[in-house]
Design a protein around this motif. Sequence first.
Motif, PDB file in Angstrom:
ATOM      1  N   LEU A  82     103.226  -8.319  77.169  1.00 18.03           N
ATOM      2  CA  LEU A  82     103.439  -8.112  75.737  1.00 18.03           C
ATOM      3  C   LEU A  82     104.282  -9.217  75.114  1.00 18.03           C
ATOM      4  O   LEU A  82     104.663  -9.125  73.936  1.00 18.03           O
ATOM      5  CB  LEU A  82     104.115  -6.756  75.500  1.00 18.03           C
ATOM      6  N   THR A  83     104.552 -10.262  75.890  1.00 21.16           N
ATOM      7  CA  THR A  83     105.364 -11.380  75.377  1.00 21.16           C
ATOM      8  C   THR A  83     104.653 -12.716  75.595  1.00 21.16           C
ATOM      9  O   THR A  83     105.298 -13.748  75.731  1.00 21.16           O
ATOM     10  CB  THR A  83     106.739 -11.411  76.070  1.00 21.16           C
ATOM     11  N   TYR A  84     103.339 -12.685  75.634  1.00 20.78           N
ATOM     12  CA  TYR A  84     102.557 -13.895  75.899  1.00 20.78           C
ATOM     13  C   TYR A  84     102.717 -14.905  74.777  1.00 20.78           C
ATOM     14  O   TYR A  84     103.095 -14.565  73.641  1.00 20.78           O
ATOM     15  CB  TYR A  84     101.079 -13.534  76.066  1.00 20.78           C
ATOM     16  N   ASP A  85     102.407 -16.147  75.111  1.00 21.70           N
ATOM     17  CA  ASP A  85     102.383 -17.214  74.124  1.00 21.70           C
ATOM     18  C   ASP A  85     100.999 -17.225  73.467  1.00 21.70           C
ATOM     19  O   ASP A  85      99.984 -17.329  74.150  1.00 21.70           O
ATOM     20  CB  ASP A  85     102.667 -18.566  74.792  1.00 21.70           C
ATOM     21  N   ALA A  86     100.944 -17.091  72.152  1.00 20.26           N
ATOM     22  CA  ALA A  86      99.675 -16.945  71.448  1.00 20.26           C
ATOM     23  C   ALA A  86      98.755 -18.146  71.661  1.00 20.26           C
ATOM     24  O   ALA A  86      97.538 -17.995  71.821  1.00 20.26           O
ATOM     25  CB  ALA A  86      99.908 -16.721  69.961  1.00 20.26           C
ATOM     26  N   ALA A  87      99.303 -19.345  71.674  1.00 19.03           N
ATOM     27  CA  ALA A  87      98.482 -20.545  71.856  1.00 19.03           C
ATOM     28  C   ALA A  87      97.872 -20.587  73.252  1.00 19.03           C
ATOM     29  O   ALA A  87      96.688 -20.912  73.417  1.00 19.03           O
ATOM     30  CB  ALA A  87      99.320 -21.794  71.601  1.00 19.03           C
ATOM     31  N   ARG A  88      98.673 -20.234  74.261  1.00 16.87           N
ATOM     32  CA  ARG A  88      98.137 -20.240  75.624  1.00 16.87           C
ATOM     33  C   ARG A  88      97.118 -19.116  75.824  1.00 16.87           C
ATOM     34  O   ARG A  88      96.172 -19.265  76.585  1.00 16.87           O
ATOM     35  CB  ARG A  88      99.283 -20.130  76.630  1.00 16.87           C
TER      36      ARG A  88
END
Length: 395
Positions: free
Chosen positions: A196-202
């Motif tokens: 739930l804390t992923y990097d949106a670009a990655r």
Amino acid sequence: MARHYRFFQPITSFVVLLGGLFLFSGIVHADDPLFTVHGVKVDVTAASAVEARTQAFEKAQQDAFKMLAERLLPQDEAAAFVPPPGTVISPMVKDFEITGEQLSRVQYIGTYSFRFKDNAIKAFFADKNVSFTDIRSKPVLILPFLQAGRNVILWGETNPWLGAWGKTDTRQGLVPVQVPIGDLADVSDIKDDEALTYDAARLRNIVGRYGAGEAIIVMAHPKWQDANAAGEPQGLDVMIYRTDTGAPGFVKTLSVAATDKMDAETIFDTAVRMTRQTFQSDWKEKTVVSLDTRSNLKIRVRFASLREWSETQKVLRDIPGVSALRVVRLAPKQAEIELTYGGAPDRLRMALAQSDIILSEPMSGYMPAGGYNTPASAMYDLYMSRPPEPAGMTE
């Protein structure tokens, strides 16, 4: 070795010719997988192997048709649906494939795949006055996180939830799925502790790499009867999150119990099946339609070249539910068309989005091609990717 058959039935004396659809790059595309049913298993015993095989094929046709109805029809109508006899189904079959078979003197066991004719299927349900959907979603990328005690894991063999998703048939259903293999690029883009804390670009990187429309996070919380947490859990709570808005958005929690298991399923296999059924049901609610519902839309299409205009027309005519396209006015860089569609504009907008086409909200008061003697009407704009930015909005 699997055997593939073009369908021929001496009773009705017809032959089905296979073909494809010519689109943008000149590639010949396979038939819509929405109307293809795989993994139809039959086991029939009769007086002889020949009779058993004949009965098995009849049963396989009906089972495949039932599976197709369950895919396309709303849940209540699918539950009550009774497939017609083989003589009715056969003309709607394009071809079939036997992917496995075993024979004895009196028994036949086989596994089939059937491809149905989409227009024939739609006509059949329309004639029965049955609502259905013929829109298939873009593939979704499944990210199956497992809550293991205080830890959350995604990658590796210690995640049976990921392993269960890896066994699912990605070809089937209204909402096809892609399951990541967990290579170095995948692990780099989203880590075990980034559910739930992923990097949106990655996240966009991994979604694009798998050719998906979006990623869906499915976080499983195992439940045991005792505190030892040994063996297979007695149940799972599956929390489903969407990611298409940039941040994780909670959708629902699906509770899976051991009593939901079928045949030799593990609890994780059962959870995969039920999660996919949830995807299908939600999608059907958004896209189901009766063919007696029609919309006539006036649409403005902008294009850079005549080739792009030609390609756009081909794509539009292939959109599920489009029954007619009429060019009202053609200018060097834009065209006005009238589109006849089965369903409401919102349903058309969703169907177009699956082909990366954007349909704007209606603009009222537009003067149509007939000029001032013609009443003003709503006009839609259509874009093959995204609308151009207004002047002055560039950085």
